[in-house]
Design an enzyme around this catalytic site. Structure first.
Site, PDB file in Angstrom:
ATOM      1  N   HIS A 102     104.907  23.355  45.936  1.00 43.59           N
ATOM      2  CA  HIS A 102     105.837  23.987  44.985  1.00 43.59           C
ATOM      3  C   HIS A 102     106.737  22.995  44.277  1.00 43.59           C
ATOM      4  CE1 HIS A 102     104.326  27.599  46.713  1.00 43.59           C
ATOM      5  NE2 HIS A 102     104.911  27.398  47.868  1.00 43.59           N
ATOM      6  N   GLU A 137     109.750  38.376  46.655  1.00 46.63           N
ATOM      7  CA  GLU A 137     109.120  38.641  45.364  1.00 46.63           C
ATOM      8  C   GLU A 137     107.651  38.944  45.618  1.00 46.63           C
ATOM      9  OE1 GLU A 137     109.525  35.086  43.005  1.00 46.63           O
ATOM     10  OE2 GLU A 137     111.710  35.236  42.964  1.00 46.63           O
ATOM     11  N   ARG A 157     121.166  22.550  34.292  1.00 52.87           N
ATOM     12  CA  ARG A 157     121.383  21.099  34.248  1.00 52.87           C
ATOM     13  C   ARG A 157     120.274  20.444  33.448  1.00 52.87           C
ATOM     14  NH1 ARG A 157     116.934  20.065  37.372  1.00 52.87           N
ATOM     15  NH2 ARG A 157     116.622  21.456  39.132  1.00 52.87           N
ATOM     16  N   LYS A 199     119.449  32.784  43.458  1.00 50.21           N
ATOM     17  CA  LYS A 199     118.278  33.385  42.817  1.00 50.21           C
ATOM     18  C   LYS A 199     118.425  34.901  42.659  1.00 50.21           C
ATOM     19  CE  LYS A 199     115.077  29.893  44.525  1.00 50.21           C
ATOM     20  NZ  LYS A 199     114.312  29.248  43.470  1.00 50.21           N
TER      21      LYS A 199
HETATM   22  P1  ADP Z   1     112.598  26.220  43.748  1.00 48.89           P
HETATM   23  O1  ADP Z   1     113.901  26.729  43.200  1.00 48.89           O
HETATM   24  O2  ADP Z   1     112.636  25.926  45.194  1.00 48.89           O
HETATM   25  O3  ADP Z   1     112.008  25.127  42.907  1.00 48.89           O
HETATM   26  P2  ADP Z   1     111.097  28.309  42.404  1.00 48.89           P
HETATM   27  O4  ADP Z   1     111.530  29.717  42.575  1.00 48.89           O
HETATM   28  O5  ADP Z   1     111.508  27.624  41.135  1.00 48.89           O
HETATM   29  O6  ADP Z   1     111.595  27.460  43.644  1.00 48.89           O
HETATM   30  O7  ADP Z   1     109.515  28.208  42.563  1.00 48.89           O
HETATM   31  C1  ADP Z   1     108.835  26.971  42.648  1.00 48.89           C
HETATM   32  C2  ADP Z   1     107.333  27.203  42.523  1.00 48.89           C
HETATM   33  O8  ADP Z   1     106.874  28.043  43.589  1.00 48.89           O
HETATM   34  C3  ADP Z   1     106.879  27.898  41.260  1.00 48.89           C
HETATM   35  O9  ADP Z   1     106.735  27.015  40.180  1.00 48.89           O
HETATM   36  C4  ADP Z   1     105.548  28.492  41.703  1.00 48.89           C
HETATM   37  O10 ADP Z   1     104.532  27.527  41.728  1.00 48.89           O
HETATM   38  C5  ADP Z   1     105.837  28.916  43.137  1.00 48.89           C
HETATM   39  N1  ADP Z   1     106.306  30.322  43.184  1.00 48.89           N
HETATM   40  C6  ADP Z   1     107.595  30.730  43.255  1.00 48.89           C
HETATM   41  N2  ADP Z   1     107.680  32.080  43.294  1.00 48.89           N
HETATM   42  C7  ADP Z   1     106.407  32.546  43.237  1.00 48.89           C
HETATM   43  C8  ADP Z   1     105.828  33.853  43.235  1.00 48.89           C
HETATM   44  N3  ADP Z   1     106.570  34.952  43.318  1.00 48.89           N
HETATM   45  N4  ADP Z   1     104.469  33.942  43.168  1.00 48.89           N
HETATM   46  C9  ADP Z   1     103.694  32.826  43.101  1.00 48.89           C
HETATM   47  N5  ADP Z   1     104.182  31.577  43.109  1.00 48.89           N
HETATM   48  C10 ADP Z   1     105.524  31.423  43.164  1.00 48.89           C
END
Ligand code: ADP
Length: 500
Positions: free
Chosen positions: A238, A203, A295, A119
């Protein structure tokens, strides 16, 4: 053009292995399944032309064993490997091993995966490419002190994240400095145990954003397009539960802007094949890059419904050197929604519910698609993700798609194990979902309503809301259809051209 594949090995299991094999069959390609000892009687094994056992039940020793999978591919004389999603699908070292073995990997080059894999690395690349990212760090922190100082600067609440994370794991929301140290330790140890890498960054925590992602596709000749968005804000812990397209919150301008940024993101890392650029969209409709999944995505069927395309076919074509068949933006046609059916017990905190399926009735009817990996008499193993099917529908309008998916879910019968079918129906019937007024905080907020209480009351509200919206939409649609018929453009929505 490169020589055509004859035989494709699918390095996955369950519904996605079957999904990929279906397209291979239609193209006259022979299919090779791999399976663990726990999956001897799995449906994907039965549906393949050949099948090879790749090891004991734990994924680490079977579906994640690069050597065992490459051995199977060599024995089977497969020309190509499709990784599905999860397992080895985003593993750059596996891509390199395939390249070295002279077997085509159906996915992006290892270099693009390297760039987007972690990430923090992906965020650093995106900042360079002028893509807006969720505010925060672009490198993992070396010390707790460094992390603390950064949190102070960004402002609470913050989200600590595993740099190598995925699947909703290794994320921790922290409200205030007093909780920082314990959160930091917990995030690091979870990152280590889940991903074998304790690198953590942070973040800014966005307040109940929307998760909107853009499907991109690139060929080996430098062309890259987007195939519109998917709204994936119905999430539990999530993780996505229900996905739809078009997103209820996008207008054509925002769609075009996000699409352009997604294409820029993909091009900046030399992407080839199918990919998804995920964004968070805040209440002011500003959008920020979250990550790129290199993917095919679980929820790709909703995009297939509204575009009329077969994305697996595109993957196979592009992997054999084909150009994208068109480069103009594509109009989405109608509306599609997908629900993930899980062997889990919502009443027991969504605990997985593996076991034998004694009876199974799969829904049908117009515009209903069930991507399933199970059958009656099958024993859902406890070793893997408990998703047993993805049920998706298409309809001309959103209210009709909701009604259709609800109807299809009402036909679904799975006996012997517990599933989340009732929970899914309750989401679809919830007034906020019906209105299209939901963000990533929706499922946690509605938790009690979705799990407890009176089914009848909820249904009544939803039916009313659905009826009102259906009426409004039908009136609008009627005006549009008569205008289109008058100008002779009816039916042109499947064609591509500039988006309105
Ligand atoms: P993963 O790779 O584990 O799926 P992501 O980074 O794609 O994680 O995030 C999954 C979900 O988590 C997002 O769709 C959102 O709902 C929540 N999320 C992630 N980062 C943030 C953030 N900085 N602020 C608020 N919600 C977040």
């Amino acid at each position: 053009m490169a020589p055509r594949f004859k035989r494709v090995l699918v390095a996955n299991r369950g519904e996605i292995a079957i999904r990929v094999m279906r397209t291979c069959r239609e193209l006259g390609l022979s299919t090779v399944a791999v399976y663990s000892e726990a999956d001897r009687s799995a449906l994907h094994v039965r549906q393949a032309d050949q099948a090879y056992c790749v090891g004991p039940p734990p994924s680490r020793e079977s579906y994640l064993s690069q050597d065992a999978i490459l051995d199977a591919a060599k024995k089977a004389k497969a020309d190509a490997i499709h990784p599905g999603y999860g397992f080895l699908s985003e593993n750059a070292s596996f891509v390199r091993a395939c390249d070295a073995a002279g077997i085509a990997f159906i996915g992006p080059p290892a270099s693009a995966m390297d760039a987007m894999g972690e990430k923090t690395r992906a965020r650093a690349h995106m900042v360079k490419a002028n893509v807006p990212v969720v505010p925060g760090a672009t490198e993992p922190f070396k010390t707790l002190e460094e992390a603390r100082a950064f949190a102070e600067k960004v402002g609470f609440p913050v989200m600590l994240k595993a740099a190598g994370g995925g699947g909703g794991k290794g994320m921790r929301r922290i409200e205030k400095m007093a909780d920082f140290e314990s959160g930091w330790r917990a995030a690091k140890s979870e990152a280590m145990s889940s991903f074998g890498n304790d690198a953590v960054y942070l973040e800014k925590y966005l307040d109940q954003p929307h998760h909107v992602e853009i499907q991109v596709f690139a060929d080996g000749q430098g062309n890259c397009i987007h195939l519109n968005e998917r709204e994936c804000s119905a999430q539990r812990r999530h993780q996505k539960v229900i996905e739809e397209t078009p997103s209820p919150i996008l207008n054509p301008t925002l769609r075009a802007q996000m699409g352009d940024v997604a294409v820029r993101a993909a091009k900046s890392v030399g992407y080839i094949g199918a990919g998804t650029v995920e964004f968070l969209v805040d209440s002011t409709r500003s959008f920020y890059f979250l990550e790129m999944n290199t993917r095919l995505q679980v929820e790709h069927p909703v995009t297939e419904w509204v575009t009329g395309l077969d994305l697996v076919r595109w993957q196979l074509d592009v992997a054999q050197g084909a150009r994208l068949p068109f480069l103009e933006p594509l109009h989405p046609r109608g509306h599609s929604i997908e629900a993930r059916v899980y062997a889990e017990d919502p009443g027991q905190n969504f605990m997985p519910s593996p076991g034998r399926i004694d009876y199974l009735r799969i829904p049908g009817g117009p515009y209903v698609r069930d991507d399933s990996g199970v059958y009656a008499g099958y024993e859902v193993p406890r070793f893997y993700d408990p998703m047993i099917s993805k049920l998706s529908v298409w309809a001309p309008t959103r209210p009709e798609a909701i009604a259709r998916l609800d109807r299809a879910l009402s036909e679904y019968v799975v006996k012997g194990i517990t599933t989340n079918l009732r929970y899914l129906r309750r989401i679809l019937q919830h007034p906020d979902f019906v209105k299209g007024d939901y963000d990533t905080g929706f499922l946690p907020r509605a938790h009690d309503q979705l799990l407890g209480g009176d089914d009848a009351k909820l249904t009544e509200v939803a039916v009313l809301a659905a009826a009102v919206y259906a009426q409004q939409r039908a009136e609008k649609a009627a005006t549009k259809i008569s205008a289109a018929t008058a100008t002779g453009t009816q039916g042109s929505m499947w064609r591509h051209g500039r988006q309105r």
